[in-house]
Write an enzyme that holds these catalytic residues in place. Structure first.
Site, mmCIF file in Angstrom:
data_model
loop_
_atom_site.group_PDB
_atom_site.id
_atom_site.type_symbol
_atom_site.label_atom_id
_atom_site.label_comp_id
_atom_site.label_asym_id
_atom_site.label_seq_id
_atom_site.Cartn_x
_atom_site.Cartn_y
_atom_site.Cartn_z
ATOM 1 N N CYS A 122 -8.153 6.757 -13.724
ATOM 2 C CA CYS A 122 -6.452 7.127 -13.355
ATOM 3 C C CYS A 122 -5.689 7.054 -14.775
ATOM 4 C CB CYS A 122 -5.610 5.771 -12.335
ATOM 5 S SG CYS A 122 -4.244 6.690 -12.222
ATOM 6 N N HIS A 127 -8.582 5.380 -7.802
ATOM 7 C CA HIS A 127 -8.707 3.861 -8.135
ATOM 8 C C HIS A 127 -10.292 3.566 -7.548
ATOM 9 C CE1 HIS A 127 -5.864 2.349 -10.701
ATOM 10 N NE2 HIS A 127 -4.917 3.790 -9.822
ATOM 11 N N GLU A 171 -12.250 0.589 -7.670
ATOM 12 C CA GLU A 171 -11.856 -0.127 -8.127
ATOM 13 C C GLU A 171 -10.249 -1.204 -7.049
ATOM 14 O OE1 GLU A 171 -8.009 0.434 -10.427
ATOM 15 O OE2 GLU A 171 -10.270 1.686 -9.904
#
Length: 249
Positions: free
Chosen positions: A100, A187, A189
């Site tokens: 990002c 993202h 994660e």
């Protein structure tokens, strides 16, 4: 594998107890696929947002950046210093994966362009088509659907870059620069529960209609495990290239 995490933000305090902070999120993302491949990960974190910028590119085997609520165009001194570090990594051919904000940081530091997109916020699940398959993309996938939370976008890539995947909303979603840098706007994660809470927290900023769309998208499956494996494969390939040279790959 020693990974250096360039932490460029903290999870909002009101969400941290439930979801943890970014170092924990990235460890949870990569530890399981690494263990399945017999890779032991050792983590070292630099809090770049506090001005803690690494001074040794060889301190770890590969580097990884977090996202951030800050923008690469916002004029922060620590971001400028981090851009210098990214350029040092590039000159040395050191593996770096940008997530990002980190994806945008790579582009801006090396001659690309990042703007606040007139298309508005991207939140929830983004649906992307993989346009080019590479040898580190194992397992292979024709799509890359990940959670997102961003306003800025890369609109012009640096030299020696190629787009690997994207969508009409974000054409430069996944790109590789040379053989050592990889950037992804999504993202991997994030978990859906965190994305939901983050959208609720930012409802006033993002806008009611876009939040409704984002919340609805959370029922879709995401390719976080695929992206985790791609990150590890890309890092390992970059490490081997530096150690043994192109001719031995």
């Amino acid at each position: 594998m020693r990974i250096g995490l360039l932490q460029c933000d903290d999870v909002a305090e009101e969400l941290r107890e439930r979801h943890g902070n970014y170092p924990q999120m990235f460890a949870e993302l990569l530890e399981r696929p690494a263990a399945e491949q017999g890779i032991e990960l050792q983590w070292r974190v630099w809090r770049c947002l506090d001005g803690d910028i690494p001074d040794d590119i060889e301190a770890v085997d590969a580097w990884l950046t977090t996202g951030s609520k800050f923008g690469v165009n916002d004029g922060y001194a620590w971001v400028a210093r981090l851009e210098d570090f990214v350029r040092d990594l590039w000159q040395a051919g050191k593996p770096l994966v940008g997530i990002c904000f980190g994806h945008q940081l790579i582009a801006r530091a090396l001659g690309g362009e990042v703007i606040k997109s007139p298309k508005g916020w991207g939140v929830g699940v983004s649906f992307n088509q993989v346009s080019e398959q590479t040898d580190w993309m194992t397992p292979a996938s024709n799509g890359l659907d990940l959670l997102v939370s961003h306003q800025d976008q890369v609109i012009r890539l640096p030299p020696d870059s190629r787009v690997l995947g994207g969508s009409p909303f974000c054409p430069n979603y996944l790109f590789q620069m040379g053989e050592c840098f990889l950037g992804v706007q999504g993202h991997p994660e994030f978990r859906p529960e965190y994305s939901r809470d983050l959208m609720e927290l930012r409802r006033g900023l993002v806008g009611e209609a876009r939040v409704r769309e984002g919340l609805t998208s959370l029922t879709a499956p995401i390719d976080d495990d695929v992206m985790a494996r791609w990150i590890l494969s890309f890092m390992r390939q970059g490490m081997a290239r530096r150690e043994y040279g192109e001719k031995d790959m």
